[in-house]
Scaffold this motif. Structure first.
Motif, PDB file in Angstrom:
ATOM      1  N   LEU A  26       0.812  -1.218   0.000  1.00  0.00           N
ATOM      2  CA  LEU A  26       0.000   0.000   0.000  1.00  0.00           C
ATOM      3  C   LEU A  26       0.848   1.271   0.000  1.00  0.00           C
ATOM      4  O   LEU A  26       0.320   2.379   0.012  1.00  0.00           O
ATOM      5  CB  LEU A  26      -0.984   0.011   1.173  1.00  0.00           C
ATOM      6  CG  LEU A  26      -0.465  -0.080   2.615  1.00  0.00           C
ATOM      7  CD1 LEU A  26       0.068   1.246   3.108  1.00  0.00           C
ATOM      8  CD2 LEU A  26      -1.599  -0.541   3.531  1.00  0.00           C
ATOM      9  N   GLN A  30      -0.385   5.143  -0.495  1.00  0.00           N
ATOM     10  CA  GLN A  30      -0.267   6.057   0.641  1.00  0.00           C
ATOM     11  C   GLN A  30       0.492   7.321   0.257  1.00  0.00           C
ATOM     12  O   GLN A  30       0.085   8.435   0.608  1.00  0.00           O
ATOM     13  CB  GLN A  30       0.442   5.365   1.812  1.00  0.00           C
ATOM     14  CG  GLN A  30       0.543   6.259   3.050  1.00  0.00           C
ATOM     15  CD  GLN A  30       1.524   5.725   4.072  1.00  0.00           C
ATOM     16  OE1 GLN A  30       2.571   5.181   3.720  1.00  0.00           O
ATOM     17  NE2 GLN A  30       1.200   5.870   5.349  1.00  0.00           N
ATOM     18  N   ARG A  53     -12.134  13.365   1.665  1.00  0.00           N
ATOM     19  CA  ARG A  53     -11.147  12.400   1.220  1.00  0.00           C
ATOM     20  C   ARG A  53     -10.868  11.357   2.300  1.00  0.00           C
ATOM     21  O   ARG A  53     -10.758  10.157   2.023  1.00  0.00           O
ATOM     22  CB  ARG A  53      -9.849  13.117   0.839  1.00  0.00           C
ATOM     23  CG  ARG A  53      -9.957  14.035  -0.362  1.00  0.00           C
ATOM     24  CD  ARG A  53      -9.944  13.261  -1.675  1.00  0.00           C
ATOM     25  NE  ARG A  53      -8.592  12.839  -2.037  1.00  0.00           N
ATOM     26  CZ  ARG A  53      -8.217  11.581  -2.242  1.00  0.00           C
ATOM     27  NH1 ARG A  53      -9.087  10.599  -2.107  1.00  0.00           N
ATOM     28  NH2 ARG A  53      -6.983  11.292  -2.597  1.00  0.00           N
ATOM     29  N   GLY A  56     -13.790   8.933   2.662  1.00  0.00           N
ATOM     30  CA  GLY A  56     -13.808   7.971   1.572  1.00  0.00           C
ATOM     31  C   GLY A  56     -12.815   6.837   1.772  1.00  0.00           C
ATOM     32  O   GLY A  56     -13.124   5.668   1.498  1.00  0.00           O
ATOM     33  N   GLU A  57     -11.621   7.162   2.267  1.00  0.00           N
ATOM     34  CA  GLU A  57     -10.619   6.128   2.525  1.00  0.00           C
ATOM     35  C   GLU A  57     -11.054   5.210   3.662  1.00  0.00           C
ATOM     36  O   GLU A  57     -10.829   3.994   3.615  1.00  0.00           O
ATOM     37  CB  GLU A  57      -9.278   6.781   2.850  1.00  0.00           C
ATOM     38  CG  GLU A  57      -8.635   7.512   1.689  1.00  0.00           C
ATOM     39  CD  GLU A  57      -8.367   6.602   0.506  1.00  0.00           C
ATOM     40  OE1 GLU A  57      -7.729   5.539   0.714  1.00  0.00           O
ATOM     41  OE2 GLU A  57      -8.800   6.934  -0.616  1.00  0.00           O
ATOM     42  N   GLU A  59     -14.115   4.440   4.468  1.00  0.00           N
ATOM     43  CA  GLU A  59     -15.169   3.562   3.951  1.00  0.00           C
ATOM     44  C   GLU A  59     -14.580   2.414   3.142  1.00  0.00           C
ATOM     45  O   GLU A  59     -15.079   1.280   3.197  1.00  0.00           O
ATOM     46  CB  GLU A  59     -16.141   4.387   3.102  1.00  0.00           C
ATOM     47  CG  GLU A  59     -17.012   5.323   3.940  1.00  0.00           C
ATOM     48  CD  GLU A  59     -17.818   6.290   3.099  1.00  0.00           C
ATOM     49  OE1 GLU A  59     -17.588   6.327   1.861  1.00  0.00           O
ATOM     50  OE2 GLU A  59     -18.662   7.017   3.663  1.00  0.00           O
ATOM     51  N   LYS A  60     -13.500   2.675   2.406  1.00  0.00           N
ATOM     52  CA  LYS A  60     -12.836   1.606   1.649  1.00  0.00           C
ATOM     53  C   LYS A  60     -12.280   0.529   2.566  1.00  0.00           C
ATOM     54  O   LYS A  60     -12.139  -0.631   2.166  1.00  0.00           O
ATOM     55  CB  LYS A  60     -11.704   2.190   0.806  1.00  0.00           C
ATOM     56  CG  LYS A  60     -12.142   3.067  -0.341  1.00  0.00           C
ATOM     57  CD  LYS A  60     -10.918   3.634  -1.075  1.00  0.00           C
ATOM     58  CE  LYS A  60     -11.321   4.619  -2.156  1.00  0.00           C
ATOM     59  NZ  LYS A  60     -10.116   5.207  -2.814  1.00  0.00           N
ATOM     60  N   CYS A  61     -11.955   0.908   3.800  1.00  0.00           N
ATOM     61  CA  CYS A  61     -11.425  -0.049   4.785  1.00  0.00           C
ATOM     62  C   CYS A  61     -12.527  -0.844   5.478  1.00  0.00           C
ATOM     63  O   CYS A  61     -12.239  -1.727   6.293  1.00  0.00           O
ATOM     64  CB  CYS A  61     -10.603   0.684   5.847  1.00  0.00           C
ATOM     65  SG  CYS A  61      -9.129   1.512   5.232  1.00  0.00           S
ATOM     66  N   GLY A  62     -13.785  -0.512   5.175  1.00  0.00           N
ATOM     67  CA  GLY A  62     -14.901  -1.193   5.822  1.00  0.00           C
ATOM     68  C   GLY A  62     -15.283  -0.598   7.157  1.00  0.00           C
ATOM     69  O   GLY A  62     -16.035  -1.225   7.922  1.00  0.00           O
ATOM     70  N   ARG A 139      -6.051   0.630   7.334  1.00  0.00           N
ATOM     71  CA  ARG A 139      -6.113  -0.324   6.232  1.00  0.00           C
ATOM     72  C   ARG A 139      -5.409  -1.625   6.587  1.00  0.00           C
ATOM     73  O   ARG A 139      -5.923  -2.725   6.355  1.00  0.00           O
ATOM     74  CB  ARG A 139      -5.482   0.305   4.980  1.00  0.00           C
ATOM     75  CG  ARG A 139      -5.095  -0.663   3.866  1.00  0.00           C
ATOM     76  CD  ARG A 139      -6.275  -1.536   3.418  1.00  0.00           C
ATOM     77  NE  ARG A 139      -7.322  -0.773   2.805  1.00  0.00           N
ATOM     78  CZ  ARG A 139      -8.530  -1.263   2.515  1.00  0.00           C
ATOM     79  NH1 ARG A 139      -8.820  -2.527   2.827  1.00  0.00           N
ATOM     80  NH2 ARG A 139      -9.455  -0.505   1.960  1.00  0.00           N
ATOM     81  N   ASP A 143      -7.146  -5.344   7.088  1.00  0.00           N
ATOM     82  CA  ASP A 143      -6.749  -6.477   6.260  1.00  0.00           C
ATOM     83  C   ASP A 143      -6.253  -7.673   7.078  1.00  0.00           C
ATOM     84  O   ASP A 143      -6.017  -8.750   6.522  1.00  0.00           O
ATOM     85  CB  ASP A 143      -5.635  -6.056   5.292  1.00  0.00           C
ATOM     86  CG  ASP A 143      -6.148  -5.140   4.190  1.00  0.00           C
ATOM     87  OD1 ASP A 143      -7.379  -5.050   4.017  1.00  0.00           O
ATOM     88  OD2 ASP A 143      -5.308  -4.505   3.522  1.00  0.00           O
TER      89      ASP A 143
END
Length: 429
Positions: A26, A30, A53, A56-57, A59-62, A139, A143
């Motif tokens: 990543l 980053q 911004r 949004g990031e 939300e991408k991580c759940g 993130r 993961d």
């Protein structure tokens, strides 16, 4: 250390190593995100694009995301079973500074200040890097949910630079919207070699009081000073006398600072104005010292006004206030031990700092212990060369137009520090 403690420490170290093994995958994203934030800074209370911004990031991580807390504040919640709740914090805002770094992602942004003036804007304090590190840490944790248990709260605070962002989030019901944290953690770029982390138990960052002092005279023609009461001379006498507050009224060894950073009076050389405004800043580490300094400042100002025959009493307005940042000793020791296990010789003890920070208001309101650490901001060779020459003061500092930490290893160090510190609570103990 007993056998069970050794096994727990080993399990946590292995879990941290596995989580951080995902960093190379990543890193490019980053760095790109950091450069985007750096090129698009926003002033305190106006961090709308930045907050969008960040959300949004998350939300991408759940993460479950809440926005608009205290204006532009953002919180991302990553729940992963039973276990402690750890709050990790970064800041959203930038400064009214014209960047002079020469990089291709340097800020050229401008904005309108509170008084209506156009001002340049830059991330001259490192908040862009703090955000990029916290998001990368979230993130990595998202993961590798199999390596930890508990809840992560990633909090992005507005208006740290003005000192009212943390309190604004609390006043807007932050603590009714999130689980009660068991511990709160944060970090900041500070003097030191990039790649190092430093901890300090107890009082770490000073309390700050910003005071606007207005003193009054009687204006008139510069050629007829005998018919006036000159507030410029009055202001000058106050500034000189204020230098004795620390040297003669504060106990030696008790760190304290009084600075007059700005004076506004008059508009022309041949016109004596009727008032002057002094912008004063003071730093302290204990309430008794703070109160003694405040009393001395008011006594000196009033005394000089009386000596000059001022027609009106001076006015004192508090324009900024930061609490003492006092790291919990037990929490700091636990984080320091985790840093030593991971960073080795790059985990350092650092002295208290005379800068100020409002982070502590959030855990204080929640009744949670906290610690706040530093990550080095200067490329190693540049730092060592300046240190050898006795010229560390020449290195660009926070709030300088030339402030720009090296991209790496700084981003990686800040990301690892967040993961390591969080795992000291929610790892497989």
């Amino acid at each position: 250390m007993g056998t069970s403690s050794t096994r727990a420490a080993t399990a946590t170290t292995e879990a941290v190593d596995e989580i951080l093994s995902g960093y190379p995958g990543l890193q490019a994203a980053q760095e790109a995100f950091y450069k985007d934030l750096h090129a698009h800074p926003e002033l305190s209370h106006h961090e709308h694009r930045t907050a969008q911004r960040v959300a949004g990031e998350l939300e991408k991580c759940g993460a479950a995301v809440q926005t608009g807390i205290g204006g532009t504040g953002v919180v991302g919640l990553l729940a992963n079973g039973d276990g402690p709740t750890v709050l990790l914090r970064a800041e959203l805002d930038a400064l009214p500074v014209a960047e002079d770094t020469g990089v291709d992602y340097a800020s050229t942004a401008t904005a309108t200040a509170g008084d209506g003036r156009p001002v340049p804007v830059a991330h001259a304090c490192g908040h862009d890097l703090h955000m990029a590190c916290l998001l990368a840490a979230v993130r990595l944790m998202a993961d590798h949910r199999d390596r930890w248990n508990g809840t992560l709260l990633a909090l992005f605070q507005p208006a740290e630079e003005t000192g009212d962002g943390a309190q604004g989030m609390v006043a807007d019901g932050l603590l009714t919207r999130i689980p009660e944290p068991d511990v709160a953690l944060s970090q900041h770029l500070l003097p030191g070699i990039a790649g190092t982390v430093g901890t300090c138990p107890g009082p770490f960052m000073s309390a700050e009081d910003g005071i606007a002092i207005t003193v009054y005279g009687r204006g008139g023609h510069g050629a007829l000073p005998q018919n006036t009461i000159d507030p410029v001379v009055l202001a000058a006498m106050i500034i000189v006398r204020l230098q004795t507050v620390v040297s003669r009224e504060v106990t030696p060894g008790d760190t304290a600072i009084v600075t007059v950073g700005a004076v506004q009076a008059g508009a022309r050389g041949n016109v004596i104005p009727d008032h002057a405004v002094l912008q004063l800043n003071m730093r302290s580490y204990s309430e008794p010292t703070r109160q003694r300094m405040l009393d001395a400042i008011k006594r000196i100002v009033r005394g000089e006004c009386q000596a000059s025959g001022s027609p009106r009493e001076p006015e004192f307005e508090t324009v900024a206030s930061f609490p003492l940042l006092d790291n919990d000793t037990a929490v700091t020791d636990q984080v320091a031990a985790a840093f030593t296990a991971h960073f080795g010789r790059n985990a350092l003890d650092i002295p208290k700092q005379t800068v100020s920070e409002d982070f502590g208001l959030i855990p204080a309101a929640a009744g949670a212990p906290y610690t706040y650490w530093g990550i080095g901001r200067t490329e190693r060779q540049a730092y060592l060369a300046a240190e050898k020459a006795g010229r560390l003061q020449d290195l660009p500092s926070n709030h300088s137009p030339k402030f720009l930490p090296p991209l790496q290893p700084t981003l990686r160090t800040g990301t690892e520090a967040m993961v390591v510190a969080a795992m000291a609570w929610i790892g497989p103990h």
